[in-house]
Design a protein around this motif. Structure first.
Motif, PDB file in Angstrom:
ATOM      1  N   LEU A 107       9.845   8.653   6.201  1.00  0.00           N
ATOM      2  CA  LEU A 107       9.246   9.686   5.353  1.00  0.00           C
ATOM      3  C   LEU A 107       8.065  10.365   6.043  1.00  0.00           C
ATOM      4  O   LEU A 107       7.661  11.460   5.671  1.00  0.00           O
ATOM      5  N   GLY A 108       7.508   9.648   7.023  1.00  0.00           N
ATOM      6  CA  GLY A 108       6.365  10.223   7.730  1.00  0.00           C
ATOM      7  C   GLY A 108       5.124  10.302   6.861  1.00  0.00           C
ATOM      8  O   GLY A 108       4.211  11.077   7.132  1.00  0.00           O
ATOM      9  N   ASN A 109       5.083   9.494   5.812  1.00  0.00           N
ATOM     10  CA  ASN A 109       3.924   9.558   4.912  1.00  0.00           C
ATOM     11  C   ASN A 109       2.949   8.411   5.151  1.00  0.00           C
ATOM     12  O   ASN A 109       2.063   8.172   4.349  1.00  0.00           O
ATOM     13  N   GLY A 110       3.150   7.699   6.226  1.00  0.00           N
ATOM     14  CA  GLY A 110       2.261   6.586   6.524  1.00  0.00           C
ATOM     15  C   GLY A 110       0.886   7.083   6.944  1.00  0.00           C
ATOM     16  O   GLY A 110       0.761   8.098   7.613  1.00  0.00           O
ATOM     17  N   VAL A 111      -0.134   6.348   6.500  1.00  0.00           N
ATOM     18  CA  VAL A 111      -1.486   6.671   6.940  1.00  0.00           C
ATOM     19  C   VAL A 111      -1.852   5.638   7.991  1.00  0.00           C
ATOM     20  O   VAL A 111      -1.712   4.442   7.762  1.00  0.00           O
ATOM     21  N   GLU A 129      -7.997   6.210  10.223  1.00  0.00           N
ATOM     22  CA  GLU A 129      -8.973   6.086   9.136  1.00  0.00           C
ATOM     23  C   GLU A 129     -10.245   5.411   9.635  1.00  0.00           C
ATOM     24  O   GLU A 129     -11.348   5.802   9.257  1.00  0.00           O
ATOM     25  N   ILE A 130     -10.076   4.410  10.471  1.00  0.00           N
ATOM     26  CA  ILE A 130     -11.239   3.724  11.027  1.00  0.00           C
ATOM     27  C   ILE A 130     -12.055   4.689  11.872  1.00  0.00           C
ATOM     28  O   ILE A 130     -13.284   4.737  11.797  1.00  0.00           O
ATOM     29  N   GLU A 131     -11.358   5.478  12.667  1.00  0.00           N
ATOM     30  CA  GLU A 131     -12.039   6.442  13.523  1.00  0.00           C
ATOM     31  C   GLU A 131     -12.795   7.478  12.679  1.00  0.00           C
ATOM     32  O   GLU A 131     -13.886   7.903  13.018  1.00  0.00           O
ATOM     33  N   THR A 132     -12.193   7.872  11.574  1.00  0.00           N
ATOM     34  CA  THR A 132     -12.792   8.930  10.754  1.00  0.00           C
ATOM     35  C   THR A 132     -13.882   8.403   9.821  1.00  0.00           C
ATOM     36  O   THR A 132     -14.943   9.022   9.692  1.00  0.00           O
ATOM     37  N   TYR A 133     -13.608   7.283   9.175  1.00  0.00           N
ATOM     38  CA  TYR A 133     -14.525   6.822   8.132  1.00  0.00           C
ATOM     39  C   TYR A 133     -15.192   5.489   8.440  1.00  0.00           C
ATOM     40  O   TYR A 133     -16.144   5.109   7.763  1.00  0.00           O
ATOM     41  N   GLY A 134     -14.658   4.773   9.408  1.00  0.00           N
ATOM     42  CA  GLY A 134     -15.215   3.469   9.734  1.00  0.00           C
ATOM     43  C   GLY A 134     -14.390   2.343   9.149  1.00  0.00           C
ATOM     44  O   GLY A 134     -13.770   2.493   8.101  1.00  0.00           O
ATOM     45  N   VAL A 143       0.859  -1.176   0.000  1.00  0.00           N
ATOM     46  CA  VAL A 143       0.000   0.000   0.000  1.00  0.00           C
ATOM     47  C   VAL A 143       0.899   1.230   0.000  1.00  0.00           C
ATOM     48  O   VAL A 143       1.718   1.407   0.898  1.00  0.00           O
ATOM     49  N   ARG A 144       0.764   2.039  -1.023  1.00  0.00           N
ATOM     50  CA  ARG A 144       1.581   3.245  -1.135  1.00  0.00           C
ATOM     51  C   ARG A 144       0.754   4.470  -0.795  1.00  0.00           C
ATOM     52  O   ARG A 144      -0.468   4.393  -0.704  1.00  0.00           O
ATOM     53  N   ASP A 145       1.425   5.579  -0.648  1.00  0.00           N
ATOM     54  CA  ASP A 145       0.678   6.794  -0.343  1.00  0.00           C
ATOM     55  C   ASP A 145       0.075   7.360  -1.630  1.00  0.00           C
ATOM     56  O   ASP A 145       0.218   6.796  -2.705  1.00  0.00           O
ATOM     57  N   ALA A 146      -0.603   8.487  -1.514  1.00  0.00           N
ATOM     58  CA  ALA A 146      -1.324   9.031  -2.664  1.00  0.00           C
ATOM     59  C   ALA A 146      -0.391   9.387  -3.816  1.00  0.00           C
ATOM     60  O   ALA A 146      -0.810   9.455  -4.968  1.00  0.00           O
ATOM     61  N   ASN A 147       0.888   9.592  -3.505  1.00  0.00           N
ATOM     62  CA  ASN A 147       1.845   9.935  -4.552  1.00  0.00           C
ATOM     63  C   ASN A 147       2.605   8.731  -5.069  1.00  0.00           C
ATOM     64  O   ASN A 147       3.533   8.871  -5.861  1.00  0.00           O
TER      65      ASN A 147
END
Length: 875
Positions: A530-534, A539-544, A518-522
């Motif tokens: 890199l600190g680009n981890g999601v 995400e679960i908290e925000t979107y389920g 799984v890569r970031d949006a870029n």
RNA sequence: GGAGGCAUAGCUCAGCUGGUCAGAGUGCCUGCUUCACACGCAGGAGGUCGCAGGUUCGAGCCCCGCUGUCUCCACCA
């Protein structure tokens, strides 16, 4: 649906409650059931030090989809969870934590250190497990395992002893990759190479007989301290006379021979190579061939040792600088070139590894690799996607012996003891009381532990009771599917395959589903540095969790990397909300007395249409899941639910639900519930929380959707003729809407509709539909005739007249209809040309030809209607 | 040095055994306070499926070559 009035789905209110409900119901637990077929997945055990990242989220989503699907299909579906002790990673963390207290592991000793490690495990080992629960993972937690628990440890000792007894494990002085930071050996697979800027130092080594010198070049001049020869190619004319002579090693003064070995590339550098058997794998081999002494010049932490003379005590890079300076001063340095070269680094700590000769334990790989290659070749183990088989073969066929000993404390201690009296090595399942050779009572155990992957390699069967022939093992093993990232194909998958074959005589799984990263949006790899981890938990908290799972399952094909972007999760969240609102709609229209749905005998045409489409969906989704095409399955569900069920069927049903015929309303309700709850079941593996919450609120039988029976394709629900007829009505609505939109007529402005068609039945039956969805004030269906001064819309099946005189611009109408006519004529020409091609008609399958004929008939009808409309316009 | 992936609408990607396969999401444009949903509804614009060949009645889909890009393996000091 506790909060059924809420307009928007709130996963936070639902997920933990539902998960607890599943736990309480014991639905995750699988047991031996001779009435069922087993379906087993063992979870790739995450490191106890780890935290859930997107890779875990993807991996576990895929596994949970498969296991939930099979469970609903009636398999005894077992998903074995667990964690890995991750020796090197965990030990590093504990050492780091101790450093904050000013302690080293040597200070406190092995025993105290292990106490701390177990405490650490107790404290953090559960973290990732609870995070997996947040994902909705339906693992059998009663069977949760740990690679260092008693059972797994026993399996490890058993395997070690068996391999040793077969001569497949040996101990020896060999060159291995050494990490000076972790202070342990690591396996070849654990070295990561990267290109770095470096230098190529050209040196001259004088001949001892004073007849001249030989020039050579190196990227690591500090290893010169351990040189025991210079090698040239046997065919190299330049050096032929020098072979057998000796050179005086600069700075050291040692006399070393010039040897001939075809390992040397004549074309590279000067064609002469300094040989340092103790610190280079190739040189080590050369050393063996020529019986060269091995002089280790470095300590465990990559400092020059006592063999390094005046450089002793210097760090390897410090020594490099000093040696280069001294070489230059001594006139031994010819020149320095810039050069890019590959440098190996420890995959854990990224320190540059130092090849080093030391005494280690190895697994002899060749005999183990053979059957493992065969198992994949003959299909006992299937890799998805198949292209990874080639990579697998390439690795297995060129495999070298596996260094399994680690100079670490956290891990499985090597079950080997040495007799203090006679030096005998004793390998045993448990600690020997005396030396079997000399009878001496003083034995001490090997200090080293085993590579973490040694125990992971046994995971599919050690977790099921092996080496005991347990009922579980007999029933659930071999496992069905292994789901993991392609990045650990060598580390883990390959080793499980040869281990399973060697110890259980069976391949440990039938299918390996490999997914990407799984890569970031870029498109960049998510990484801590890199600190680009999601963070999946955010995400679960925000979107389920369902939205996250849906995102990870959608648009993802095996073996390919995927990008994770916020837009995509949002779209998934929106989809969840769409379903929630469809459920709200149903709830608002149910009477509360419905029984779990049985279909009524009298179905409306739209009912037959939706049932046909639903039935097709059941077949497709089932097939896709069985073929591991999860991304396709979920896409079909999305399309059906949103575009077919919500946008059309629900809208169509509103007429009956709000009409004055109670029987018709009942019928609509029944079909709505039937199709919707079936669809929820199909969607459940992907979005478990939402589907359970809604399913519970709808009429249903059974306790939980997750143990409900997977829907089956029913031939009796296949009304393809009626469904096709109804499509004509749907097409008509679309065409009318299209026309009105082009003319900017608001839906609120109703107008009468006259349908002229050769097939009036579906249109008569669809009258209410035109009123509701196509803004018709009244509907007249006839088989011929025209309406003057009306806008005309033409489809394949009918012409539709809408009198809106003030809006009709005759010239514009003519232009529009002419354009449509021309397009239709083009279509006709295209199809006619195809049908005129003898080769096509004779060689293409009959069905394909017939489809073209049908197409032609349709286009011709359409052209006729358009021509008639145009004529009328001209009157 | 060897092997492989990817190249399809502005962006992110689906497209299974060649024949309605030119698609989805998102973005964009135009309408809509339609009694489940604006996290929505209706409609629309937008692509010679990297380039050049070949096989076939027919090719994003198969074969060959090329270009760009990413990755893995090997490790020539």
């Amino acid at each position: 649906m506790a909060n059924e009035l809420a307009k928007a789905y709130d996963p936070r209110e639902v997920e933990d409650r539902i998960y607890q409900f599943w736990l309480d119901g014991g639905y995750f637990h699988a047991q031996v059931d001779q009435g069922k077929k087993p379906y087993t997945i063992v979870m790739p055990p995450p490191n106890i030090t780890g935290q859930l990242h997107m890779g875990h989220a993807l991996d576990n989503t895929l596994q949970d989809i498969l296991i939930r699907f099979r469970r609903m299909q009636g398999y005894a579906a077992l998903w074995v969870p667990g964690t890995d002790h991750a020796s090197i990673a965990t030990e590093a963390k504990i050492v780091e934590a101790m450093r904050a207290e000013g302690l080293t592991k040597e200070q406190i000793g092995r025993e105290k250190f292990l106490e701390r490690a177990w405490e650490w495990k107790e404290q953090y080992g559960g973290r990732i497990v609870s995070q997996l629960r947040k994902m909705g993972s339906s693992c059998d937690w009663q069977r949760e395992r740990f690679t260092m628990d008693e059972g797994c440890s026993r399996a490890v000792r058993e395997v070690f002893v068996r391999l040793y007894e077969k001569g497949l494990i040996y101990r020896g002085e060999r060159i291995i990759n050494w990490c000076p930071h972790c202070r342990t050996s690591i396996s070849d697979a654990e070295v990561v190479y990267s290109e770095q800027d470096g230098h190529f130092w050209h040196l001259r080594y004088p001949l001892c007989d004073g007849s001249g010198e030989i020039q050579l070049a190196t990227t690591r001049p500090e290893t010169l301290l351990g040189d025991t020869a210079v090698a040239v190619h046997p065919d190299d004319a330049r050096y032929r006379d020098l072979v057998g002579k000796t050179v005086r090693l600069p700075l050291v003064g040692r006399e070393i021979p010039i040897v001939a070995d075809d390992y040397v590339e004549m074309d590279f550098g000067t064609g002469a190579v300094k040989i340092t058997p103790a610190h280079d794998p190739n040189d080590f081999e050369v050393g063996l061939r020529h019986n060269l002494p091995v002089i280790n010049v470095m300590t465990e932490d990559a400092k020059i040792n006592e063999n390094g003379g005046k450089y002793a005590g210097m760090d390897r890079y410090e020594a490099r600088a000093a040696i280069v300076a001294d070489l230059e001063a001594g006139g031994f340095l010819v020149k320095t070139e810039d050069m890019k070269h590959n440098v190996g680094a420890c995959y854990r700590c990224n320190s540059t590894v130092e090849p080093r000769v030391s005494k280690q334990w190895f697994v002899r790989m060749e005999p183990l690799a053979k059957p493992a290659i065969e198992a994949v070749r003959n299909g006992d183990v299937r890799l998805i996607p198949q292209r990874f088989e080639k990579i697998y073969f390439n690795w297995m066929e060129n495999i070298r012996d596996w260094c399994i000993s680690r100079q670490l404390w956290w891990g499985h201690r090597i079950p080997a003891w040495y007799c203090d009296d006679c030096g005998e090595t004793v390998v045993a399942r448990s600690e020997p009381q005396s030396c079997p050779k000399c009878g001496g009572a003083h034995l001490h155990q090997d200090e080293d532990t085993l590579d973490t992957w040694f125990s992971s390699a046994l995971w599919p069967f050690s977790t099921l009771g092996w080496p005991d022939e347990t009922l579980d093992l007999k029933y659930f093993y071999p496992t069905a599917t292994l789901v993991t990232g392609y990045d650990i194909l060598f580390f883990w998958v390959a080793r499980m395959i040869f281990s399973g074959l060697a110890y259980t005589d069976k391949a440990p799984f039938q299918t390996v589903l490999l997914h990407g990263i799984v890569r970031d949006a870029n498109g960049l790899k998510m990484s801590k540095s890199l600190g680009n981890g999601v963070d999946p938990l955010v995400e679960i908290e925000t979107y389920g969790a369902d939205a996250l799972r849906f995102t990870l399952a959608t648009g993802n094909s095996p073996g390919n990397d995927m990008r994770y972007s916020p837009e995509r999760v949002q779209a998934s969240r929106n989809f969840a909300n769409k379903i929630w609102n469809a459920a709200r709609f149903l709830r608002m229209n149910l009477t509360g007395t419905e029984q779990p749905p049985h279909l009524p005998p009298q179905l409306a045409q739209e009912d037959r249409w939706i049932l046909t489409k639903y039935n097709r969906l059941v077949a497709d989704v089932t097939e896709n899941l069985e073929k591991y095409e999860l991304g396709l399955a979920v896409q079909k569900l999305y399309d059906f639910i949103w575009d077919v069920f919500c946008d059309w069927y629900i809208e169509i049903c509103k007429s009956r639900l709000n009409g004055d015929d109670p029987a018709a309303a009942d019928c609509a309700r029944t079909v709505l519930v039937y199709v919707f709850s079936g669809t929820l079941q199909l969607l459940h593996p992907f979005m478990p929380f939402l589907t359970e919450e809604i399913w519970q609120a709808l009429p249903h039988k059974g306790t939980s959707i997750m143990v409900s029976r997977w829907p089956k394709y029913e031939e009796t629900l296949n009304f393809s003729r009626e469904a096709q007829a109804f499509e004509k009505v749907v097409d008509a609505v679309r065409a009318i809407r299209n026309c009105r939109a082009q003319k900017n007529v608001p839906p609120s402005r109703k107008a009468s509709l006259t349908v002229v068609t050769a097939t009036p039945e579906p249109f008569r039956e669809g009258e209410a539909l035109f009123r509701r969805l196509a803004s018709a004030s009244s509907v007249t269906v006839c088989t011929q005739g025209t309406v003057e001064g009306a806008v005309c819309v033409v489809t394949d099946a009918a012409a539709f007249y809408i009198p809106m005189n003030e809006l009709v611009d005759v010239a514009a109408e003519r232009k529009r209809l002419t354009k449509e006519l021309e397009a239709a004529q083009d279509d006709r020409a295209f199809v006619e040309k195809k049908l005129a091609n003898e080769n096509f008609v004779s060689r293409a399958p009959a069905a394909v030809v017939q489809a073209q004929r049908d197409q032609l008939a349709k286009v011709c009808d359409r052209i006729a209607m358009l021509e008639r409309s145009l004529e009328e316009l001209n009157v």
